[in-house]
Write an enzyme that holds these catalytic residues in place. Sequence first.
Site, PDB file in Angstrom:
ATOM      1  N   ASN A 130     -27.808   4.061 -28.637  1.00  0.00           N
ATOM      2  CA  ASN A 130     -27.468   3.777 -30.028  1.00  0.00           C
ATOM      3  C   ASN A 130     -28.228   2.515 -30.449  1.00  0.00           C
ATOM      4  OD1 ASN A 130     -25.923   3.103 -32.478  1.00  0.00           O
ATOM      5  ND2 ASN A 130     -24.303   4.427 -31.667  1.00  0.00           N
ATOM      6  N   GLY A 150     -25.473   8.316 -30.274  1.00  0.00           N
ATOM      7  CA  GLY A 150     -25.445   8.345 -31.740  1.00  0.00           C
ATOM      8  C   GLY A 150     -24.085   8.575 -32.355  1.00  0.00           C
ATOM      9  N   THR A 151     -23.071   7.993 -31.742  1.00  0.00           N
ATOM     10  CA  THR A 151     -21.751   8.061 -32.384  1.00  0.00           C
ATOM     11  C   THR A 151     -21.174   6.653 -32.531  1.00  0.00           C
ATOM     12  OG1 THR A 151     -19.473   8.900 -32.275  1.00  0.00           O
ATOM     13  CG2 THR A 151     -20.598   8.606 -30.157  1.00  0.00           C
ATOM     14  N   ASN A 186     -21.096  16.915 -34.293  1.00  0.00           N
ATOM     15  CA  ASN A 186     -21.951  17.374 -35.387  1.00  0.00           C
ATOM     16  C   ASN A 186     -21.701  18.841 -35.702  1.00  0.00           C
ATOM     17  OD1 ASN A 186     -22.930  14.839 -35.162  1.00  0.00           O
ATOM     18  ND2 ASN A 186     -24.812  15.401 -34.110  1.00  0.00           N
ATOM     19  N   HIS A 212     -16.004  19.477 -34.055  1.00  0.00           N
ATOM     20  CA  HIS A 212     -15.612  19.508 -35.474  1.00  0.00           C
ATOM     21  C   HIS A 212     -16.083  20.785 -36.171  1.00  0.00           C
ATOM     22  CE1 HIS A 212     -15.252  14.812 -35.432  1.00  0.00           C
ATOM     23  NE2 HIS A 212     -14.188  15.420 -34.937  1.00  0.00           N
TER      24      HIS A 212
HETATM   25  P1  OAD Z   1     -21.188   7.949 -37.664  1.00  0.00           P
HETATM   26  O1  OAD Z   1     -21.971   8.094 -38.917  1.00  0.00           O
HETATM   27  O2  OAD Z   1     -19.836   7.345 -37.741  1.00  0.00           O
HETATM   28  O3  OAD Z   1     -22.031   7.063 -36.641  1.00  0.00           O
HETATM   29  C1  OAD Z   1     -23.401   7.279 -36.430  1.00  0.00           C
HETATM   30  C2  OAD Z   1     -23.848   6.426 -35.263  1.00  0.00           C
HETATM   31  O4  OAD Z   1     -25.214   6.739 -34.999  1.00  0.00           O
HETATM   32  C3  OAD Z   1     -23.771   4.920 -35.512  1.00  0.00           C
HETATM   33  O5  OAD Z   1     -23.181   4.282 -34.386  1.00  0.00           O
HETATM   34  C4  OAD Z   1     -25.241   4.510 -35.665  1.00  0.00           C
HETATM   35  O6  OAD Z   1     -25.493   3.192 -35.184  1.00  0.00           O
HETATM   36  C5  OAD Z   1     -25.928   5.534 -34.805  1.00  0.00           C
HETATM   37  N1  OAD Z   1     -27.338   5.843 -35.159  1.00  0.00           N
HETATM   38  C6  OAD Z   1     -27.948   5.745 -36.354  1.00  0.00           C
HETATM   39  N2  OAD Z   1     -29.218   6.155 -36.257  1.00  0.00           N
HETATM   40  C7  OAD Z   1     -29.420   6.525 -34.966  1.00  0.00           C
HETATM   41  C8  OAD Z   1     -30.522   7.041 -34.231  1.00  0.00           C
HETATM   42  N3  OAD Z   1     -31.701   7.276 -34.792  1.00  0.00           N
HETATM   43  N4  OAD Z   1     -30.327   7.302 -32.920  1.00  0.00           N
HETATM   44  C9  OAD Z   1     -29.143   7.081 -32.324  1.00  0.00           C
HETATM   45  N5  OAD Z   1     -28.066   6.601 -32.962  1.00  0.00           N
HETATM   46  C10 OAD Z   1     -28.203   6.330 -34.264  1.00  0.00           C
HETATM   47  O7  OAD Z   1     -21.176   9.397 -36.975  1.00  0.00           O
HETATM   48  P2  OAD Z   1     -20.132  10.004 -35.936  1.00  0.00           P
HETATM   49  O8  OAD Z   1     -19.769   9.007 -34.901  1.00  0.00           O
HETATM   50  O9  OAD Z   1     -20.709  11.284 -35.493  1.00  0.00           O
HETATM   51  O10 OAD Z   1     -16.053  13.881 -38.903  1.00  0.00           O
HETATM   52  O11 OAD Z   1     -18.890  10.270 -36.862  1.00  0.00           O
HETATM   53  C11 OAD Z   1     -17.788  10.915 -36.320  1.00  0.00           C
HETATM   54  C12 OAD Z   1     -17.127  11.790 -37.344  1.00  0.00           C
HETATM   55  O12 OAD Z   1     -16.864  11.046 -38.528  1.00  0.00           O
HETATM   56  C13 OAD Z   1     -17.974  12.944 -37.857  1.00  0.00           C
HETATM   57  O13 OAD Z   1     -17.973  14.047 -36.991  1.00  0.00           O
HETATM   58  C14 OAD Z   1     -17.334  13.258 -39.166  1.00  0.00           C
HETATM   59  C15 OAD Z   1     -17.210  11.852 -39.671  1.00  0.00           C
HETATM   60  O14 OAD Z   1     -16.285  11.625 -40.658  1.00  0.00           O
HETATM   61  C16 OAD Z   1     -15.520  14.756 -39.779  1.00  0.00           C
HETATM   62  O15 OAD Z   1     -16.057  15.021 -40.830  1.00  0.00           O
HETATM   63  C17 OAD Z   1     -14.228  15.337 -39.333  1.00  0.00           C
END
Ligand code: OAD
Length: 247
Positions: free
Chosen positions: A214, A188-189, A103, A120
């Site tokens: 998650n 949360g990824t 994040n 990032h």
């Molecule tokens: P994502 O948006 O890909 O994934 C979010 C995750 O959080 C999913 O697995 C959801 O199921 C989960 N989620 C949603 N609500 C939640 C909650 N209340 N509690 C816990 N989990 C929850 O986000 P990232 O994995 O962070 O990169 O994405 C990785 C990268 O892709 C980011 O850093 C960004 C993006 O493109 C760049 O911009 C370089």
Amino acid sequence: MDEMVKMAVDDLGNAVNVAALTGAGISVESGIPPFRGKGGLWEKIDPMEFAHIDTFMRDPVKVWNVLLKDMKEIISKAKPNAAHLGLVKLEKMNKLKTIITQNVDGLHQMAGNTDVIEFHGNFAWQKCMKCGNRLETCKVDLSLIPPKCQCGGIFRPDCVFFGEMIPPDYLERSQKAAERCDVMLVIGTSAVVHPASCMPVIAKENGAKIIEINPERTPLTGRVSDYLVRGNAGEIMSNILSGMGTK
Ligand code: OAD
């Protein structure tokens, strides 16, 4: 107590070196939408178009107007939630050593964690593409898009765009944190963006237990992670901490 929460309480209770890998989901309860899934930013705009360095170089006005202006607005209002605060408590208990976060919202530091690797980058700062001058995002004047430095150069966020390298020292420090932890919390990824998604694999190969928090399954679930504690990060972290005797 939920069976999975109980397992996490026991594993964290026995751990001496915990690392956390966090993603957009940990900040959802702070009002920042995730990238993927329902309501995700990438449902509305194509990341390979709007979050790619080539697009920014070609058309910074478009990227500022469609992506970065809103990010500034949303991030500036966000405050840490129970999940961020739970990680501070784990650090104070001398369990959690390092957070590797994908994040750019700065909420882990705002909450009070001290060793945070911003894989990032960070949206809190803008960098002039001409002279390298840095300015806090809150001080950047958006009445003209793209915002410009006094030298006339264009400001870009101090974040990693698609098509850019992860800063090598961040990568190295993250790998070391993954290698030496005995428990990794993956919160949360979606675990689909490399190389961040490799950190749990490195931790696992070095003998760590991998606990996912998650509401949904991810590519790590049932393969790399030992178990998934299903639910929203804030609620699950609060339950785990109260199970550990910390309110
Ligand atoms: P994502 O948006 O890909 O994934 C979010 C995750 O959080 C999913 O697995 C959801 O199921 C989960 N989620 C949603 N609500 C939640 C909650 N209340 N509690 C816990 N989990 C929850 O986000 P990232 O994995 O962070 O990169 O994405 C990785 C990268 O892709 C980011 O850093 C960004 C993006 O493109 C760049 O911009 C370089």
